[in-house]
Design an enzyme around this catalytic site. Structure first.
Site, PDB file in Angstrom:
ATOM      1  N   TYR A 489       0.731  -1.234   0.077  1.00  0.00           N
ATOM      2  CA  TYR A 489       0.209   0.013   0.092  1.00  0.00           C
ATOM      3  C   TYR A 489       0.845   1.037  -0.049  1.00  0.00           C
ATOM      4  O   TYR A 489       1.764   1.500   0.940  1.00  0.00           O
ATOM      5  CB  TYR A 489      -1.015  -0.163   1.357  1.00  0.00           C
ATOM      6  N   ASN A 491       0.613   4.287   0.710  1.00  0.00           N
ATOM      7  CA  ASN A 491       0.329   5.128   1.679  1.00  0.00           C
ATOM      8  C   ASN A 491       1.441   4.835   3.024  1.00  0.00           C
ATOM      9  O   ASN A 491       1.440   5.449   4.145  1.00  0.00           O
ATOM     10  CB  ASN A 491      -0.883   5.418   2.075  1.00  0.00           C
ATOM     11  N   TYR A 492       1.657   3.291   2.925  1.00  0.00           N
ATOM     12  CA  TYR A 492       2.602   2.847   3.861  1.00  0.00           C
ATOM     13  C   TYR A 492       3.902   2.585   3.234  1.00  0.00           C
ATOM     14  O   TYR A 492       4.414   1.287   3.081  1.00  0.00           O
ATOM     15  CB  TYR A 492       2.017   1.299   4.404  1.00  0.00           C
ATOM     16  N   ARG A 493       4.533   3.721   2.772  1.00  0.00           N
ATOM     17  CA  ARG A 493       5.835   3.772   2.259  1.00  0.00           C
ATOM     18  C   ARG A 493       6.805   2.826   2.722  1.00  0.00           C
ATOM     19  O   ARG A 493       6.765   3.069   3.940  1.00  0.00           O
ATOM     20  CB  ARG A 493       6.353   5.204   2.004  1.00  0.00           C
TER      21      ARG A 493
END
Length: 550
Positions: A489, A491-493
């Site tokens: 994901y 946004n969960y870099r």
């Protein structure tokens, strides 16, 4: 419109509409300073010329500014990237209106500076305010002053600037209507700009989709300094900015969002079980249930180690949290029919407004005022700490023995502050095509996994041991998660899954597709095509930005 408002409006209008004309003049103006000029001074000089206003310097913090460090760290959420060894920006710009952004883009291009844009500072790898490229100077645009929230109750829409936090957005909505909401994340200090750029899921995404699925317009500054809205940017670019990750296509100034209807009161429930109370069997059973529950029910499991309240010995506990768009009396029979093993009771649940649930979810206690949502520096999970995180997607139930093996990882020394979160998918996410937005994680996923380990400042000298623990857990989970690609994901870099070579200004498709397909699957190629059209020189770039084709 009062005279003061008119004055502000027209000053903004003139600055925005005249800016492209001013750039043409500047390109032929012999403003550039000599080679001996300090880069920060040269940048400030350029900004003064480009904005036609020397007062812009008051909005810029260089390394010589008294407040430089406090501004830089004000919304740095992962303290791993605030240490003395971390490369820091040449300057931080805190614009008050779009012309300041246009001037900054122009000057960074002219002087060969990289540019980072920060809305809330929650990038897990610090890419909105830090860099791994030690030799390349960069500038940070901090959008903290651009955070207006303008709600139209009749139309059920809101224009929100990228510098606003989710909490500021939620507070504005809650003050206007108890029956309107926006389906985004629960972390109220998260910046709107970054969250929407990466898709954004929250406690209502099984009913209404991702946050980015509910964006209906946007204002973006492109590489040429133009301000574009949906019609003028075109559908391909509008598609790309809604989940394609921030920092690749331009700077989104503001987003027009479609609000959703919710009951005046929702139901929030929490049930905690330890291994001795059959937590493993509950989690195993939930894997086959969570994604099939009615769309109005959001469920997740947070798993961590604790000392047992019975004998004080170390154990693992799993806490099921749920949010239901309805009353407790409606929820209990639904859970009784679908997940009787949980044994959900009325006393496990509370009814409150949607905004109050957000406060509870991050502060873990009731009775706090809604104004808590306005605190941009509030400590909450995954903020103001040293941490490393990773993500996965699960498409087949993990066998009980494999879950038990995962729990054993939580007994290791480095896991004393680790948490593993399972979040159920399904609902409308099964109905939205993978290509609807760049975020492809839709049908076929039972749940997503977030792994987090954090540590204290005094332990940061040994940070690698915690990061290596995280990598061991990630390796252990390989047989049980999505494959070809192993999805993640955005946004969960996570730079462990691949990164661009920042010394290569043009970028590399072959290099980027290694991590790009994990975040975007086949949508990665369309993102590359959009990038090639709108930013062929790869001005907007970072360690995991979309590259153009050569």
């Amino acid at each position: 419109m009062c005279p003061e408002t008119k004055s502000v409006f027209f000053s903004h209008f003139v600055a925005i509409t005249m800016f492209p004309f001013l750039l043409v003049l500047l390109l032929s103006f012999p403003w550039k300073l000599g080679a001996s000029t300090q880069p920060a001074e040269e940048f400030l000089h350029c900004l003064s010329l480009a904005s036609r206003n020397s007062s812009i310097a008051k909005l810029v913090y260089t390394r010589h500014s008294f407040s430089y460090s406090s501004v830089l760290n004000s919304s740095a959420q992962n303290f791993r990237f605030t240490t003395p060894s971390t490369p820091t920006p040449l300057a931080i710009v805190t614009p008050l209106h779009p012309s300041h952004l246009q001037a900054t883009v122009y000057c960074c291009r002219k002087l060969g500076l990289q540019l980072r844009t920060r809305s809330g500072g929650h990038d897990f790898e610090g890419l909105s305010y830090a860099s791994t490229a030690y030799a390349t100077p960069f500038v940070v645009i901090d959008l903290v002053n651009l955070r207006s929230v303008e709600i139209n109750v009749e139309q059920g829409t809101v224009w929100v600037e990228s510098g606003a936090t989710l909490g500021e957005l939620y507070y504005g909505i809650a003050r206007t209507s108890r029956s309107l909401a926006f389906p985004a994340g629960i972390g109220h200090t998260i910046g709107v700009g970054g969250h929407l750029s990466g898709g954004g899921y929250g406690s209502m995404f099984r009913k209404y989709g991702l946050a980015a699925d509910n964006v209906i317009d946007a204002r973006l500054i492109d590489v040429k300094g133009r301000i574009l809205e949906r019609k003028s940017m075109g559908e391909d670019l509008f598609w790309a900015i809604r989940g394609g990750g921030g920092g690749s296509f331009g700077i989104v100034l503001a987003w027009k969002l479609k609000l959703v209807r919710v009951p005046a009161n929702l139901t929030s429930c929490s049930v905690t079980k330890t291994l001795q109370q059959n937590a493993t069997s509950l989690v195993h059973r939930w894997q086959s249930i969570g994604h099939k529950l009615p769309k109005e029910i959001h469920t997740s499991f947070a798993i961590s180690r604790v000392n047992s309240s019975e004998d004080g010995k170390m154990t693992v506990q799993a806490t099921l949290g749920s949010v239901f768009l309805g009353s407790t009396s409606e929820l209990l029979p639904l859970m009784g029919d679908n997940f009787p093993e949980l044994g959900l009771r009325k006393e496990d649940c509370m009814e409150m407004s949607w905004a109050e649930i957000v406060v509870l979810a991050t502060q873990f206690r009731t009775g706090l005022p809604l104004e808590t949502l306005l605190n941009r520096t509030q400590v909450s999970p995954l903020s103001k700490s040293f941490f490393k995180a990773k993500s996965d997607f699960v498409q087949q139930p993990i066998p009980e023995p494999a879950l038990e093996g995962l729990w054993r990882k939580l007994y290791e020394e480095e896991a004393k502050s680790a948490t593993i979160v399972f979040v159920a998918y399904g609902g409308i996410m099964d109905e939205i095509p993978e290509t609807e937005s760049p975020s492809p994680h839709r049908a076929g996923n039972l749940y997503t996994v977030l792994y987090v380990v954090d540590w204290g400042e005094d332990e940061n000298v040994n940070s690698e041991k915690y990061i290596n623990w995280m990598r061991r857990v990630y390796d252990y989970m390989t047989p049980y998660v999505s494959k070809s690609p192993r999805e993640a994901y955005v946004n969960y870099r996570d730079l462990d899954i691949g990164a661009n070579d920042m010394n290569n200004e043009k970028g590399s498709y072959a290099e980027a597709k290694i991590w790009g397909r994990k975040y975007f699957k086949n949508n990665f190629d369309r993102l590359v095509q959009v990038k090639t059209r709108v930013d062929p020189g790869n001005f907007f770039r970072h360690e995991q930005s979309i590259p153009p084709l050569p």
